[in-house]
Write a protein that holds these residues in place. Structure first.
Motif, PDB file in Angstrom:
ATOM      1  N   VAL A 140       0.611  -1.172  -0.338  1.00 34.57           N
ATOM      2  CA  VAL A 140      -0.136  -0.334   0.478  1.00 34.57           C
ATOM      3  C   VAL A 140       0.670   0.846  -0.260  1.00 34.57           C
ATOM      4  CG1 VAL A 140      -2.073   0.633   1.284  1.00 34.57           C
ATOM      5  CG2 VAL A 140      -2.190  -1.204   1.549  1.00 34.57           C
ATOM      6  N   ILE A 141       0.893   2.089  -1.009  1.00 37.49           N
ATOM      7  CA  ILE A 141       1.246   3.730  -0.881  1.00 37.49           C
ATOM      8  C   ILE A 141       0.213   4.702  -0.197  1.00 37.49           C
ATOM      9  CG2 ILE A 141       1.884   5.361  -2.553  1.00 37.49           C
ATOM     10  CD1 ILE A 141       3.161   3.093  -4.839  1.00 37.49           C
ATOM     11  N   TYR A 142       0.843   5.205   0.836  1.00 33.73           N
ATOM     12  CA  TYR A 142       0.043   6.218   1.762  1.00 33.73           C
ATOM     13  C   TYR A 142       0.585   7.201   0.663  1.00 33.73           C
ATOM     14  CZ  TYR A 142      -2.257   3.070   4.248  1.00 33.73           C
ATOM     15  OH  TYR A 142      -2.820   2.066   5.073  1.00 33.73           O
ATOM     16  N   LEU A 143      -0.551   7.926   0.046  1.00 37.37           N
ATOM     17  CA  LEU A 143       0.034   9.460  -0.851  1.00 37.37           C
ATOM     18  C   LEU A 143      -0.087  10.438  -0.142  1.00 37.37           C
ATOM     19  CD1 LEU A 143       1.185  11.080  -3.778  1.00 37.37           C
ATOM     20  CD2 LEU A 143      -0.820  10.117  -4.618  1.00 37.37           C
ATOM     21  N   LEU A 144       0.344  11.611   0.468  1.00 39.03           N
ATOM     22  CA  LEU A 144       0.702  12.580   0.769  1.00 39.03           C
ATOM     23  C   LEU A 144      -0.590  13.254  -0.297  1.00 39.03           C
ATOM     24  CD1 LEU A 144       2.602  12.946   3.031  1.00 39.03           C
ATOM     25  CD2 LEU A 144       0.358  12.571   3.707  1.00 39.03           C
ATOM     26  N   ASP A 145      -0.870  15.464  -0.080  1.00 41.10           N
ATOM     27  CA  ASP A 145      -1.427  15.462  -1.092  1.00 41.10           C
ATOM     28  C   ASP A 145      -2.359  14.914  -2.172  1.00 41.10           C
ATOM     29  OD1 ASP A 145      -0.544  18.084  -0.660  1.00 41.10           O
ATOM     30  OD2 ASP A 145       1.685  17.027  -1.366  1.00 41.10           O
ATOM     31  N   GLY A 146      -2.987  14.182  -2.113  1.00 39.03           N
ATOM     32  CA  GLY A 146      -3.483  12.969  -3.038  1.00 39.03           C
ATOM     33  C   GLY A 146      -5.552  12.728  -3.059  1.00 39.03           C
ATOM     34  N   SER A 147      -5.877  14.463  -3.359  1.00 37.78           N
ATOM     35  CA  SER A 147      -6.692  14.831  -4.033  1.00 37.78           C
ATOM     36  C   SER A 147      -7.001  14.798  -5.543  1.00 37.78           C
ATOM     37  CB  SER A 147      -7.064  16.158  -4.005  1.00 37.78           C
ATOM     38  OG  SER A 147      -6.518  16.328  -2.105  1.00 37.78           O
ATOM     39  N   MET A 148      -8.391  14.016  -6.003  1.00 35.52           N
ATOM     40  CA  MET A 148      -8.540  13.578  -7.012  1.00 35.52           C
ATOM     41  C   MET A 148      -8.038  15.112  -8.292  1.00 35.52           C
ATOM     42  SD  MET A 148      -9.679  11.407  -7.949  1.00 35.52           S
ATOM     43  CE  MET A 148     -10.189  10.912  -9.232  1.00 35.52           C
TER      44      MET A 148
END
Length: 275
Positions: A64-72
């Motif tokens: 699993v990658i947790y992506l900050l700034d992950g909005s569409m």
């Protein structure tokens, strides 16, 4: 007679084309899910965008990658595409991406500062501790109840890179892999960078991959701090840590993320010739 036949054929063609268009099948194109969590720690609802690999199987386990700034409208779509590409063309396994949509990144990604100019420019600042608790105590456990998971990644750029650095230094076991792009280590007069050697000395030497990068076209302070951070990591002498650094020769702060993540993933998942 020929003219009448031509007209009739034209009418039949038009009718057939219209009927074909009317019977066309249209269905949504889906690459994952959008979920909304009620955070008690943050006292607000948080949206997460979740990319699921094609052919996703609930019985299988996935990194699993947790992506900050992950909005569409931020980094979720292009990072998900990058992950799919590396799964197809490189040795990266199928991977879930959890994009954490922002509400106030200046609040969530920065720790407290007493510097008056920063307090003025960032009036909501200084609550990374709560956001880290949200990640550790709410989001990660939630994801792990919904999916079978293996390796955990954290991707962060700029203030997100500052937060990723803070987590690596203060709660390193939260993730196995850290991709830290153009970290804003200038924050609070570089206080986190100054504390880094002492904090790293307390970190367990368990297997970890840490990638740091910065663009040659960025502010000189960003470059200096990223290089100093890489130097501190190297001097920590963690035998089980793989530490990589990349100067992006043609990039600035605005353009670096996608290309830098590509280079970092190449280091993590080198190309293998098809058998």
């Amino acid at each position: 007679m020929i003219k009448k036949a031509f007209i009739l054929c034209s009418i039949l063609f038009a009718v057939n084309f219209t009927l074909s268009a009317q019977t066309e099948t249209i269905k949504p194109l889906t690459i994952g899910e959008v979920r909304t969590l009620k955070s008690k720690v943050l006292n607000e609802e948080r949206v997460v965008n979740i990319y699921l690999p094609q052919g996703f199987d609930k019985a299988k386990s996935y990194p699993v990658i947790y992506l900050l700034d992950g909005s569409m409208n931020e980094d979720f779509m292009h990072v998900s595409g990058l992950v799919q590409f590396f799964n197809q063309m490189y040795s990266m396994p199928e991977t879930i991406v959890v994009g954490i949509a922002n509400i106030d990144r200046k609040r969530d990604f920065t720790f407290h500062t007493d510097l008056k100019d920063l307090q003025k420019d960032y009036p909501t600042t200084g609550h990374s501790d709560k956001f880290i608790t949200f990640l550790e105590k709410e989001l990660k456990p939630y994801i792990e109840t919904q999916f079978k998971t293996t390796d955990k990644y954290l991707f962060g750029q700029s203030l997100g890179g500052l937060l990723a650095t803070e987590i690596l230094l203060k709660k390193p076991e939260m993730f196995n892999n850290y991709f830290i792009i153009s970290p804003s280590l200038w924050w609070d007069d570089e206080s986190l960078l100054k504390q880094a050697p002492q904090l790293l000395s307390k970190s367990p030497d368990t297997k970890k991959f840490v990638y740091v990068s910065v663009g040659k076209g960025e502010h000189p302070v960003m470059i200096k701090d990223a290089e100093a951070w890489y130097d501190v990591l190297k001097k920590s002498n963690k035998k089980n840590w793989t530490i990589e650094y990349k100067m992006m020769e043609t990039d600035n702060h605005a353009t670096i993320l996608h290309r830098s993540l590509y280079e970092g993933l190449v280091k993590k998942f080198p190309y293998q010739e098809p058998k």
